[in-house]
Design an enzyme around this catalytic site. Structure first.
Site, PDB file in Angstrom:
ATOM      1  N   SER A  71       0.835  -1.204   0.000  1.00 47.37           N
ATOM      2  CA  SER A  71       0.000   0.000   0.000  1.00 47.37           C
ATOM      3  C   SER A  71       0.866   1.248   0.000  1.00 47.37           C
ATOM      4  O   SER A  71       2.056   1.184   0.321  1.00 47.37           O
ATOM      5  CB  SER A  71      -0.856  -0.013   1.276  1.00 47.37           C
ATOM      6  OG  SER A  71      -1.353   1.274   1.591  1.00 47.37           O
TER       7      SER A  71
ATOM      8  N   TYR B 217      -3.176  -0.140  10.072  1.00 41.63           N
ATOM      9  CA  TYR B 217      -3.031  -0.492   8.653  1.00 41.63           C
ATOM     10  C   TYR B 217      -1.629  -0.147   8.166  1.00 41.63           C
ATOM     11  O   TYR B 217      -0.965  -0.950   7.506  1.00 41.63           O
ATOM     12  CB  TYR B 217      -4.083   0.266   7.857  1.00 41.63           C
ATOM     13  CG  TYR B 217      -4.166  -0.052   6.398  1.00 41.63           C
ATOM     14  CD1 TYR B 217      -3.564   0.784   5.444  1.00 41.63           C
ATOM     15  CD2 TYR B 217      -4.864  -1.152   5.944  1.00 41.63           C
ATOM     16  CE1 TYR B 217      -3.665   0.505   4.092  1.00 41.63           C
ATOM     17  CE2 TYR B 217      -4.979  -1.431   4.587  1.00 41.63           C
ATOM     18  CZ  TYR B 217      -4.376  -0.585   3.669  1.00 41.63           C
ATOM     19  OH  TYR B 217      -4.468  -0.855   2.316  1.00 41.63           O
TER      20      TYR B 217
HETATM   21  P1  NAP Z   1     -12.070  -5.000  -0.584  1.00 40.31           P
HETATM   22  O1  NAP Z   1     -12.919  -4.716  -1.758  1.00 40.31           O
HETATM   23  O2  NAP Z   1     -12.563  -4.689   0.798  1.00 40.31           O
HETATM   24  O3  NAP Z   1     -11.606  -6.532  -0.643  1.00 40.31           O
HETATM   25  C1  NAP Z   1     -10.908  -7.083   0.430  1.00 40.31           C
HETATM   26  C2  NAP Z   1     -11.072  -8.557   0.332  1.00 40.31           C
HETATM   27  O4  NAP Z   1     -10.387  -9.160   1.410  1.00 40.31           O
HETATM   28  C3  NAP Z   1     -12.528  -9.000   0.390  1.00 40.31           C
HETATM   29  O5  NAP Z   1     -12.793  -9.770  -0.745  1.00 40.31           O
HETATM   30  C4  NAP Z   1     -12.613  -9.854   1.644  1.00 40.31           C
HETATM   31  O6  NAP Z   1     -13.331 -11.034   1.386  1.00 40.31           O
HETATM   32  C5  NAP Z   1     -11.173 -10.254   1.867  1.00 40.31           C
HETATM   33  N1  NAP Z   1     -10.860 -10.537   3.273  1.00 40.31           N
HETATM   34  C6  NAP Z   1     -10.791  -9.663   4.285  1.00 40.31           C
HETATM   35  N2  NAP Z   1     -10.472 -10.312   5.424  1.00 40.31           N
HETATM   36  C7  NAP Z   1     -10.362 -11.637   5.113  1.00 40.31           C
HETATM   37  C8  NAP Z   1     -10.076 -12.811   5.849  1.00 40.31           C
HETATM   38  N3  NAP Z   1      -9.807 -12.759   7.163  1.00 40.31           N
HETATM   39  N4  NAP Z   1     -10.045 -13.996   5.192  1.00 40.31           N
HETATM   40  C9  NAP Z   1     -10.303 -14.061   3.857  1.00 40.31           C
HETATM   41  N5  NAP Z   1     -10.587 -12.976   3.094  1.00 40.31           N
HETATM   42  C10 NAP Z   1     -10.620 -11.781   3.727  1.00 40.31           C
HETATM   43  O7  NAP Z   1     -10.692  -4.187  -0.693  1.00 40.31           O
HETATM   44  P2  NAP Z   1      -9.721  -3.902  -1.911  1.00 40.31           P
HETATM   45  O8  NAP Z   1      -9.660  -2.432  -2.061  1.00 40.31           O
HETATM   46  O9  NAP Z   1     -10.045  -4.772  -3.073  1.00 40.31           O
HETATM   47  O10 NAP Z   1      -8.324  -4.372  -1.234  1.00 40.31           O
HETATM   48  C11 NAP Z   1      -7.680  -5.547  -1.589  1.00 40.31           C
HETATM   49  C12 NAP Z   1      -6.250  -5.440  -1.046  1.00 40.31           C
HETATM   50  O11 NAP Z   1      -5.620  -4.284  -1.607  1.00 40.31           O
HETATM   51  C13 NAP Z   1      -6.201  -5.239   0.466  1.00 40.31           C
HETATM   52  O12 NAP Z   1      -5.064  -5.914   0.980  1.00 40.31           O
HETATM   53  C14 NAP Z   1      -5.996  -3.726   0.610  1.00 40.31           C
HETATM   54  O13 NAP Z   1      -5.359  -3.401   1.833  1.00 40.31           O
HETATM   55  C15 NAP Z   1      -5.112  -3.467  -0.557  1.00 40.31           C
HETATM   56  N6  NAP Z   1      -5.067  -2.080  -1.042  1.00 40.31           N
HETATM   57  C16 NAP Z   1      -6.216  -1.440  -1.395  1.00 40.31           C
HETATM   58  C17 NAP Z   1      -6.116  -0.133  -1.901  1.00 40.31           C
HETATM   59  C18 NAP Z   1      -7.320   0.663  -2.319  1.00 40.31           C
HETATM   60  O14 NAP Z   1      -7.175   1.889  -2.498  1.00 40.31           O
HETATM   61  N7  NAP Z   1      -8.474   0.073  -2.478  1.00 40.31           N
HETATM   62  C19 NAP Z   1      -4.866   0.458  -2.044  1.00 40.31           C
HETATM   63  C20 NAP Z   1      -3.733  -0.235  -1.619  1.00 40.31           C
HETATM   64  C21 NAP Z   1      -3.850  -1.512  -1.133  1.00 40.31           C
HETATM   65  P3  NAP Z   1     -14.770 -11.400   2.024  1.00 40.31           P
HETATM   66  O15 NAP Z   1     -15.298 -10.171   2.705  1.00 40.31           O
HETATM   67  O16 NAP Z   1     -15.535 -11.805   0.811  1.00 40.31           O
HETATM   68  O17 NAP Z   1     -14.445 -12.509   2.972  1.00 40.31           O
HETATM   69  C1  GCO Z   2      -6.838   5.277   3.435  1.00 34.17           C
HETATM   70  C2  GCO Z   2      -6.984   4.355   2.256  1.00 34.17           C
HETATM   71  C3  GCO Z   2      -5.619   3.837   1.833  1.00 34.17           C
HETATM   72  C4  GCO Z   2      -5.791   2.950   0.646  1.00 34.17           C
HETATM   73  C5  GCO Z   2      -4.525   2.369   0.208  1.00 34.17           C
HETATM   74  C6  GCO Z   2      -3.555   3.395  -0.272  1.00 34.17           C
HETATM   75  O1  GCO Z   2      -7.721   5.257   4.296  1.00 34.17           O
HETATM   76  O2  GCO Z   2      -5.842   6.016   3.446  1.00 34.17           O
HETATM   77  O3  GCO Z   2      -7.851   3.287   2.554  1.00 34.17           O
HETATM   78  O4  GCO Z   2      -5.042   3.150   2.901  1.00 34.17           O
HETATM   79  O5  GCO Z   2      -6.655   1.904   0.931  1.00 34.17           O
HETATM   80  O6  GCO Z   2      -3.956   1.522   1.146  1.00 34.17           O
HETATM   81  O7  GCO Z   2      -2.484   2.728  -0.897  1.00 34.17           O
END
Ligand code: NAP
Ligand code: GCO
Length: 264
Positions: free
Chosen positions: A144, A157
């Site tokens: 992230s 986080y």
């Molecule tokens: P999301 O839509 O909330 O998806 C997160 C997924 O993680 C859901 O499908 C959920 O599955 C699963 N999950 C959570 N806890 C779990 C557990 N204990 N066991 C199994 N599955 C679990 O979020 P996203 O934005 O796609 O994020 C995906 C990844 O990218 C995360 O690691 C997040 O930190 C990272 N990320 C996101 C962003 C952003 O801006 N969105 C940026 C940087 C990094 P169920 O609820 O279906 O179980």
């Molecule tokens: C926040 C956001 C970020 C993104 C992502 C950025 O609250 O700042 O959720 O943490 O999810 O991780 O890379």
């Protein structure tokens, strides 16, 4: 010719029933991999399986909580029996809690660190023996911006994702000799359910202040989409990246390079 093909490979993407994980799993399937994914929820698994089928992608879904080592071990055994040994692991499952640190309950802090840092350890530990036996493997940890930067309310986080950056580098260091490459992808701000609260329009219909803030901090002047992660994950999952190891590939539209647009 550079080999981006994943034909014959088994790719496990955790938490890939929707969001970034689903998009990355779709890309790995489009590149030829047999896709395996998990969710905590059977309904989410079923919906995702239908979506993959509609896209002509062979997928296998499991209900598994990545925080539960027994469930993870059982899932990996079933995958090895039903699909094959895992060649590619994407540790994508993750949660966030946005709470001022001095108001955050210990249990909430621990749940975020367990899910975002300890679970990638659990799942990686479960697949590495098979990768060693096969003589190759790819582990991709979804980091992230908060692997590099802090901000208000995301202490757990940021601590977890910072730790995940170093876990990535340590797996790369410890298992490189087995032809296992471990790298990270650091998405910028991506429009998914995780960031939906940061983009909700205000009661008067104006943009959420954080929405405008992120657009001003991103040279690309937009939020990322899950599709922006498809190419990077195929690159790091393929033979094209066999000499890339311990690297965090930031897919952020340039946020980390940019001081931010000057206010007019
Ligand atoms: P999301 O839509 O909330 O998806 C997160 C997924 O993680 C859901 O499908 C959920 O599955 C699963 N999950 C959570 N806890 C779990 C557990 N204990 N066991 C199994 N599955 C679990 O979020 P996203 O934005 O796609 O994020 C995906 C990844 O990218 C995360 O690691 C997040 O930190 C990272 N990320 C996101 C962003 C952003 O801006 N969105 C940026 C940087 C990094 P169920 O609820 O279906 O179980
Ligand atoms: C926040 C956001 C970020 C993104 C992502 C950025 O609250 O700042 O959720 O943490 O999810 O991780 O890379």
């Amino acid at each position: 010719m550079v080999n981006f093909s994943l034909t014959g490979k088994v790719a496990l993407v955790t938490g890939a029933a929707h969001g970034i994980g689903f998009s990355m799993a779709e890309a790995l399937g489009e590149a030829g991999a047999k896709v395996v994914f998990n969710s905590r929820n059977q309904e989410h698994v079923d919906k995702a399986l239908a979506a993959f089928k509609e896209k002509g992608i062979e997928a296998h879904g499991f209900v598994c909580d990545v925080n539960d080592e027994a469930q993870v071990k059982a899932m990996i055994e079933k995958i090895e029996q039903e699909v094959g040994t895992v060649d590619i692991l994407v540790n994508n499952a993750g949660i966030i809690r946005r709470i001022p640190m001095h108001e955050m309950e210990l249990e909430e802090f621990r749940l975020v660190v367990d899910t975002d840092l300890t679970a990638p350890f659990i799942v990686s530990k479960a697949v590495i023996p098979g990768m060693i036996r096969k003589g190759h493997g790819k582990i991709i940890n979804i980091c992230s911006m908060m692997s590099e930067l802090g901000r208000e309310t995301v202490s757990a986080y940021a601590a977890a994702k910072g730790g995940l950056k170093m876990l990535t580098r340590n797996i790369a260091s410890e298992y490189g000799e087995y032809n296992i490459q471990c790298n990270g992808i650091g998405p910028g701000y991506i429009a998914t359910s995780q960031t939906a609260p940061l983009r909700e329009p205000q009661p008067d219909g104006s943009r959420h202040p954080f929405d405008s803030f992120i657009v001003s901090k991103t040279p690309a002047a937009r939020w990322g989409t899950p599709e922006d992660l498809k190419g990077p994950v195929v690159f790091l999952a393929s033979d094209a990246s066999n000499f890339v190891n311990g690297h965090i590939l930031y897919v952020d539209g340039g946020i980390l390079a940019y001081i931010g647009k000057q206010p007019k």
